[in-house]
Write a protein that holds these residues in place. Structure first.
Motif, PDB file in Angstrom:
ATOM      1  N   ALA A 146      38.519  33.536  46.151  1.00 46.71           N
ATOM      2  CA  ALA A 146      38.282  32.470  45.289  1.00 46.71           C
ATOM      3  C   ALA A 146      38.539  31.057  45.982  1.00 46.71           C
ATOM      4  O   ALA A 146      37.641  29.971  45.989  1.00 46.71           O
ATOM      5  N   GLN A 147      39.468  31.066  46.882  1.00 40.27           N
ATOM      6  CA  GLN A 147      39.808  29.737  47.506  1.00 40.27           C
ATOM      7  C   GLN A 147      38.736  29.392  48.501  1.00 40.27           C
ATOM      8  O   GLN A 147      38.578  28.215  48.565  1.00 40.27           O
TER       9      GLN A 147
ATOM     10  N   ILE B 192      37.064  42.780  37.404  1.00 37.49           N
ATOM     11  CA  ILE B 192      38.045  43.063  38.126  1.00 37.49           C
ATOM     12  C   ILE B 192      37.681  42.731  39.628  1.00 37.49           C
ATOM     13  O   ILE B 192      36.545  43.284  40.225  1.00 37.49           O
ATOM     14  N   ASP B 193      38.895  42.201  40.259  1.00 35.02           N
ATOM     15  CA  ASP B 193      38.724  41.742  41.749  1.00 35.02           C
ATOM     16  C   ASP B 193      37.481  40.775  41.981  1.00 35.02           C
ATOM     17  O   ASP B 193      37.260  40.466  42.993  1.00 35.02           O
ATOM     18  N   ALA B 194      37.011  40.198  40.971  1.00 31.75           N
ATOM     19  CA  ALA B 194      35.983  39.089  41.156  1.00 31.75           C
ATOM     20  C   ALA B 194      36.525  37.749  41.503  1.00 31.75           C
ATOM     21  O   ALA B 194      36.042  36.829  40.776  1.00 31.75           O
ATOM     22  N   GLY B 195      36.864  37.666  42.736  1.00 33.14           N
ATOM     23  CA  GLY B 195      37.627  36.366  43.202  1.00 33.14           C
ATOM     24  C   GLY B 195      36.355  35.629  43.271  1.00 33.14           C
ATOM     25  O   GLY B 195      36.469  33.993  43.072  1.00 33.14           O
ATOM     26  N   PHE B 196      35.246  36.026  43.891  1.00 27.78           N
ATOM     27  CA  PHE B 196      34.153  34.942  44.088  1.00 27.78           C
ATOM     28  C   PHE B 196      33.741  34.426  42.554  1.00 27.78           C
ATOM     29  O   PHE B 196      33.313  33.066  42.727  1.00 27.78           O
ATOM     30  N   VAL B 197      33.405  35.128  41.602  1.00 32.17           N
ATOM     31  CA  VAL B 197      32.823  34.799  40.463  1.00 32.17           C
ATOM     32  C   VAL B 197      34.184  33.639  39.910  1.00 32.17           C
ATOM     33  O   VAL B 197      33.595  32.582  39.403  1.00 32.17           O
ATOM     34  N   ALA B 198      35.257  34.085  40.055  1.00 35.18           N
ATOM     35  CA  ALA B 198      36.460  33.004  39.430  1.00 35.18           C
ATOM     36  C   ALA B 198      36.286  31.813  40.317  1.00 35.18           C
ATOM     37  O   ALA B 198      36.011  30.724  39.498  1.00 35.18           O
TER      38      ALA B 198
END
Length: 257
Positions: free
Chosen positions: A136-137, A230-236
Motif C-alpha cells: 500500500a505504501q 485479504i492481503d490486498a495492499g495494492f487495492v487499499a
C-alpha cells in the motif's frame, strides 16, 4: 497521427511508445500493459509478479518503463528481482530500483515524482502485517502522497493504539492492516473522523487464520469503514490515493495549498 508517425520515423519515439499513444496499451509476448491507466484512472497499472516467469516480469517492466517511465511490481520473488537488476543494469543503467519487501518500484531517469497535499496514514497491528502495508505504501508514495507509517499497535495492548490517536487523527485517510480477528481497523475507525480503509491479513492460527476471520469481522464492523480483500495492499493503496488526489485538488482549488 502524422506527427506520431514522423516521430517514429526520426527515432524520437519508439514503436512501443507510439502504440501506447494510439491504443493506450502495448501488446507483447508477456501480455498487454495498460500504459494509459494513470491518465484514465489516476493510478498506474501494477505488474502482478506471482505466477509469472522472471522473463515475463522483466518484459512487462521494460514496457512499463518505456511507456510511463516507471514500473510498479507486486508479489515479486528474489529470482524475479535478480532478473530485473541484471537486465536493467545493461538496458537501463540510469533506472532506479526501489524494493519494499515483495513490492518494487522502478524509476526511469526522466521520471518526475508527483506531489499531493495530502497525508495517508498506514497502520499495522503487528510485524506480520508489514508486507501488505509495504504494498500500500509504495502505491501512495508513487502518487506523491505523504505517508505516515505507524507499526505494531495491535489491540492486545490497547495503550499502544491510544498513544498514537493524535497522530492517526492528523492523517487525511488511513489504511489499517490487521490479521487474526482484524480488530484494529474497527477500533481505529471508532477514534478518528477520517476515512478508514481496512485490510484483513492472512495471519493467525487454525480456523479463520488465513484471513477469513479478519475479513468477516471487518465486514461486520460496528464502526464505519471500508474493507478490501485479504492481503490486498495494492487495492487499499489505490483507494487511499484516489482520496488523497481529491483532497489535494480541493486544497488547490480553495487556495489553501
Amino acid at each position: 497521427m502524422r506527427e506520431l508517425l514522423e516521430s517514429v520515423a526520426d527515432g524520437s519515439l519508439s514503436p512501443t511508445e507510439a502504440e501506447a499513444a494510439l491504443n493506450g496499451y502495448v501488446t507483447g509476448e508477456a501480455g498487454r500493459f495498460d500504459a494509459a491507466r494513470r491518465q484514465r484512472r489516476g493510478i498506474p497499472e501494477a505488474i502482478y509478479a506471482e505466477g509469472k516467469s522472471a522473463p515475463q516480469v522483466v518484459a512487462l517492466a521494460e514496457t512499463a518503463l518505456e511507456t510511463t517511465d516507471r514500473a510498479l511490481i507486486t508479489r515479486i520473488s528474489d529470482e524475479q528481482f535478480e532478473a530485473l537488476e541484471s537486465t536493467f543494469a545493461d538496458s537501463a543503467p540510469d533506472a532506479t530500483l526501489e524494493r519494499y519487501g515483495s513490492t518494487v518500484r522502478v524509476l526511469g531517469a526522466e521520471f518526475e515524482q508527483p506531489s499531493l497535499e495530502a497525508t495517508v496514514g498506514i497502520v499495522t497491528a503487528g510485524t506480520v502485517d508489514g508486507p501488505v502495508a509495504d504494498e500500500a505504501q509504495v502505491v501512495c508514495t508513487d502518487a506523491g502522497a505523504t505517508v505516515d507509517r505507524v507499526d505494531d499497535i495491535g489491540v492486545a495492548a490497547l495503550n499502544r493504539t491510544l498513544d498514537q490517536v493524535d497522530r492517526l487523527r492528523d492523517a487525511d485517510t488511513l489504511i489499517v492492516a490487521a490479521g487474526r480477528e482484524g480488530a484494529l481497523p474497527t477500533v481505529v475507525a471508532g477514534l478518528v473522523d477520517t476515512p478508514v480503509i481496512a485490510v484483513p491479513v492472512s495471519s493467525g492460527y487454525g480456523h479463520g487464520g488465513d484471513g477469513e476471520a479478519a475479513l468477516a469481522g471487518l465486514l461486520q464492523s460496528c464502526t464505519v469503514l471500508s474493507v478490501v480483500n485479504i492481503d490486498a495492499g495494492f487495492v487499499a493503496g489505490a483507494q487511499a490515493t484516489l482520496i488523497a488526489r481529491a483532497i489535494d485538488a480541493a486544497r488547490t482549488d480553495d487556495g489553501s495549498r
